[in-house]
Write a protein that holds these residues in place. Sequence first.
Motif, PDB file in Angstrom:
ATOM      1  N   THR A  50       1.070  -0.629  -0.124  1.00  0.00           N
ATOM      2  CA  THR A  50       0.460  -0.319  -0.182  1.00  0.00           C
ATOM      3  C   THR A  50       0.731   1.588  -0.017  1.00  0.00           C
ATOM      4  OG1 THR A  50       0.030  -0.421   2.543  1.00  0.00           O
ATOM      5  CG2 THR A  50      -1.555  -0.694   1.241  1.00  0.00           C
ATOM      6  N   HIS A  51       1.831   0.945  -0.228  1.00  0.00           N
ATOM      7  CA  HIS A  51       3.417   2.271   0.036  1.00  0.00           C
ATOM      8  C   HIS A  51       4.407   2.075   0.231  1.00  0.00           C
ATOM      9  CE1 HIS A  51       3.185   2.149   4.847  1.00  0.00           C
ATOM     10  NE2 HIS A  51       3.219   1.117   4.432  1.00  0.00           N
ATOM     11  N   THR A  52       5.297   3.170  -0.282  1.00  0.00           N
ATOM     12  CA  THR A  52       6.812   2.244  -0.889  1.00  0.00           C
ATOM     13  C   THR A  52       7.631   1.978   0.592  1.00  0.00           C
ATOM     14  OG1 THR A  52       6.947   4.500  -1.030  1.00  0.00           O
ATOM     15  CG2 THR A  52       7.215   2.680  -3.218  1.00  0.00           C
ATOM     16  N   SER A  53       6.357   2.263   1.965  1.00  0.00           N
ATOM     17  CA  SER A  53       7.701   2.381   3.296  1.00  0.00           C
ATOM     18  C   SER A  53       8.322   0.984   3.883  1.00  0.00           C
ATOM     19  CB  SER A  53       6.945   2.894   4.079  1.00  0.00           C
ATOM     20  OG  SER A  53       6.394   3.940   4.444  1.00  0.00           O
ATOM     21  N   THR A  54       7.877  -0.089   2.836  1.00  0.00           N
ATOM     22  CA  THR A  54       8.132  -1.701   3.086  1.00  0.00           C
ATOM     23  C   THR A  54       9.529  -1.506   2.053  1.00  0.00           C
ATOM     24  OG1 THR A  54       7.604  -2.072   0.854  1.00  0.00           O
ATOM     25  CG2 THR A  54       6.350  -2.195   1.848  1.00  0.00           C
ATOM     26  N   PHE A  73      -0.661   0.310  -3.783  1.00  0.00           N
ATOM     27  CA  PHE A  73      -2.047   0.078  -4.808  1.00  0.00           C
ATOM     28  C   PHE A  73      -2.446   0.199  -3.310  1.00  0.00           C
ATOM     29  CE2 PHE A  73       1.389  -2.270  -6.363  1.00  0.00           C
ATOM     30  CZ  PHE A  73       1.070  -2.384  -7.955  1.00  0.00           C
ATOM     31  N   ARG A  74      -4.642   1.383  -3.937  1.00  0.00           N
ATOM     32  CA  ARG A  74      -5.120   0.116  -2.254  1.00  0.00           C
ATOM     33  C   ARG A  74      -6.395   0.341  -2.795  1.00  0.00           C
ATOM     34  NH1 ARG A  74      -2.721   5.524   0.928  1.00  0.00           N
ATOM     35  NH2 ARG A  74      -0.674   5.004   0.582  1.00  0.00           N
ATOM     36  N   CYS A  75      -7.243  -0.100  -1.855  1.00  0.00           N
ATOM     37  CA  CYS A  75      -8.277  -1.231  -2.288  1.00  0.00           C
ATOM     38  C   CYS A  75      -9.361   0.134  -2.498  1.00  0.00           C
ATOM     39  CB  CYS A  75      -8.588  -1.910  -1.728  1.00  0.00           C
ATOM     40  SG  CYS A  75     -10.227  -2.800  -2.058  1.00  0.00           S
ATOM     41  N   HIS A 129       1.730   6.604  -7.632  1.00  0.00           N
ATOM     42  CA  HIS A 129       3.545   6.208  -7.351  1.00  0.00           C
ATOM     43  C   HIS A 129       3.503   6.990  -6.491  1.00  0.00           C
ATOM     44  CE1 HIS A 129       1.764   5.512 -11.194  1.00  0.00           C
ATOM     45  NE2 HIS A 129       3.036   4.582 -11.632  1.00  0.00           N
ATOM     46  N   GLN A 130       4.695   6.342  -5.593  1.00  0.00           N
ATOM     47  CA  GLN A 130       5.533   7.054  -4.655  1.00  0.00           C
ATOM     48  C   GLN A 130       6.937   6.537  -4.552  1.00  0.00           C
ATOM     49  OE1 GLN A 130       3.685   4.926  -1.051  1.00  0.00           O
ATOM     50  NE2 GLN A 130       2.516   6.588  -0.527  1.00  0.00           N
ATOM     51  N   LEU A 131       7.847   7.925  -4.089  1.00  0.00           N
ATOM     52  CA  LEU A 131       9.109   7.537  -4.258  1.00  0.00           C
ATOM     53  C   LEU A 131       9.070   7.811  -2.408  1.00  0.00           C
ATOM     54  CD1 LEU A 131      11.474   8.983  -6.073  1.00  0.00           C
ATOM     55  CD2 LEU A 131      11.943   9.775  -3.970  1.00  0.00           C
ATOM     56  N   GLU A 132       9.687   7.179  -1.807  1.00  0.00           N
ATOM     57  CA  GLU A 132      10.227   6.980  -0.472  1.00  0.00           C
ATOM     58  C   GLU A 132      11.564   7.298  -0.263  1.00  0.00           C
ATOM     59  OE1 GLU A 132       7.596   5.847   1.316  1.00  0.00           O
ATOM     60  OE2 GLU A 132       8.467   5.625   3.486  1.00  0.00           O
ATOM     61  N   GLY A 133      11.987   7.975   1.013  1.00  0.00           N
ATOM     62  CA  GLY A 133      13.532   8.162   1.370  1.00  0.00           C
ATOM     63  C   GLY A 133      13.742   7.884   2.450  1.00  0.00           C
ATOM     64  N   PHE A 142      15.524  10.179   9.622  1.00  0.00           N
ATOM     65  CA  PHE A 142      14.082  10.468   8.845  1.00  0.00           C
ATOM     66  C   PHE A 142      13.866  10.381   7.992  1.00  0.00           C
ATOM     67  CE2 PHE A 142      16.911  14.002   6.592  1.00  0.00           C
ATOM     68  CZ  PHE A 142      16.403  13.255   4.733  1.00  0.00           C
ATOM     69  N   ALA A 143      12.362   9.945   6.977  1.00  0.00           N
ATOM     70  CA  ALA A 143      11.771   9.300   6.130  1.00  0.00           C
ATOM     71  C   ALA A 143      10.706   9.974   5.760  1.00  0.00           C
ATOM     72  CB  ALA A 143      11.157   8.280   6.942  1.00  0.00           C
ATOM     73  N   PHE A 144      10.645  10.045   3.957  1.00  0.00           N
ATOM     74  CA  PHE A 144       9.553  10.711   4.130  1.00  0.00           C
ATOM     75  C   PHE A 144       8.807   9.955   3.181  1.00  0.00           C
ATOM     76  CE2 PHE A 144      11.854  11.620   0.400  1.00  0.00           C
ATOM     77  CZ  PHE A 144      12.594  11.562   0.597  1.00  0.00           C
TER      78      PHE A 144
HETATM   79  N1  DAH Z   1       3.355   5.756   3.549  1.00  0.00           N
HETATM   80  C1  DAH Z   1       3.034   7.499   4.077  1.00  0.00           C
HETATM   81  C2  DAH Z   1       1.588   6.682   2.853  1.00  0.00           C
HETATM   82  O1  DAH Z   1       2.070   6.290   2.012  1.00  0.00           O
HETATM   83  C3  DAH Z   1       3.281   8.287   3.560  1.00  0.00           C
HETATM   84  C4  DAH Z   1       4.721   8.209   4.302  1.00  0.00           C
HETATM   85  C5  DAH Z   1       4.281   9.195   5.959  1.00  0.00           C
HETATM   86  C6  DAH Z   1       5.797   8.280   3.993  1.00  0.00           C
HETATM   87  C7  DAH Z   1       5.736   8.996   6.484  1.00  0.00           C
HETATM   88  C8  DAH Z   1       7.123   8.361   4.602  1.00  0.00           C
HETATM   89  C9  DAH Z   1       7.156   8.910   5.933  1.00  0.00           C
HETATM   90  O2  DAH Z   1       8.449   7.836   4.598  1.00  0.00           O
HETATM   91  O3  DAH Z   1       7.670   9.552   7.333  1.00  0.00           O
HETATM   92  O4  DAH Z   1       0.715   6.717   3.850  1.00  0.00           O
END
Ligand code: DAH
Length: 353
Positions: free
Chosen positions: A180-184, A206-208, A220-224, A317-319
């Motif tokens: 559901t997110h690139t945080s994986t 992917f989200r339902c 599309h996401q870009l995790e950092g 940190f993460a984003f």
């Molecule tokens: N994974 C979150 C989402 O899809 C977005 C997100 C939020 C990613 C905060 C992060 C974070 O790395 O620090 O909603």
Amino acid sequence: MIAQLDKLYADFTAKLSTLSTQSDVLNLKSEYMGKKGPLTEVLKGLKDATPDERQKIGPKANEIKQNIGSDIQAKLDGLEVAEINAKLALDPIDTTITDNVLVNDPKHGGLHPITAIQQEVEDIFLSMGFDILDGPHVEDEFHNFEALNIPADHPARDMQDTFWFHGPEVESGKKALLRTHTSTIQIRGMMSRKPPFKFIAPGKVFRCERTDASHEMVFHQLEGMMVGKDVSVANLIYFMKTLLREIFKTDVEVRLRPGFFPFVEPGFELDIRCLICKGEGCSVCKQTGWVELLPCGMVHPNVLRAGGINSDEYNGFAFGLGLDRLVMMRYGIDDIRHIHGADLRFMRQFGAY
Ligand code: DAH
């Protein structure tokens, strides 16, 4: 003998001037420079020469030998240049052409705007020393939820409507799902390296969900992520501002609000002033004038630990950047559904045929 040497050199230059291929020149070179060459022949007469003559012949023979060597090299160089020029004449490259090949060649493809912006963001982060990671679309609930501090009964699981797989579980015994997110990839990245490190990870998620102007089921996401000693919110803000300035080529108005995400503490929502309505209010910014673009925060210690990192020693940190929103803001697209609508009238504006 001096006269013989002069004649030898004159013969050589005459022969050289008639040659037009590199292999002929190389043959002539071995003929003249070889042990059985004419120069050696002439020098055999040295034993009959007077001491006076010998003193002159030695330097003369050396000079001729050197001249032959440099003449050969010059000839080879000249032939090489001529060969290149001949090739260029056959297949000329006109550097003055300014026409857009995408317009003239209807079969030409173009980069999808998501791909183009992803590559741009990657370049920005690469230049700041980040690695680029990838991860699987089919994930398990450990990487997607548990390791990110979202246990099974946690209400935060409802924030992300999930496509679950029915049937066999993945190897780890965990349930499989579409991420559901690139945080994986935070978890995968932490497990495969030692701090300090910083990486980004772009990809589809992917989200339902019900779709509307600002929601799609696939986006599309870009995790950092950056982990090290004494990483601070100031570091986070610095990287985010640099990114936005590079992407929009101007200082964009931003605001930071507290935001809740179980995997960060404190968590923030970084919003930018809506570039579609210039802050007046539209369907993309839900009439607020602001668009949520960059949720982010300081990595929760539980998440660091799940990734095998000593949370007493390191922090980070993460984003999670929304690439679709970024494209929409950049090109003034007011409905996310255009992005994967496969409508050629839309795609053609980005160079697709
Ligand atoms: N994974 C979150 C989402 O899809 C977005 C997100 C939020 C990613 C905060 C992060 C974070 O790395 O620090 O909603």
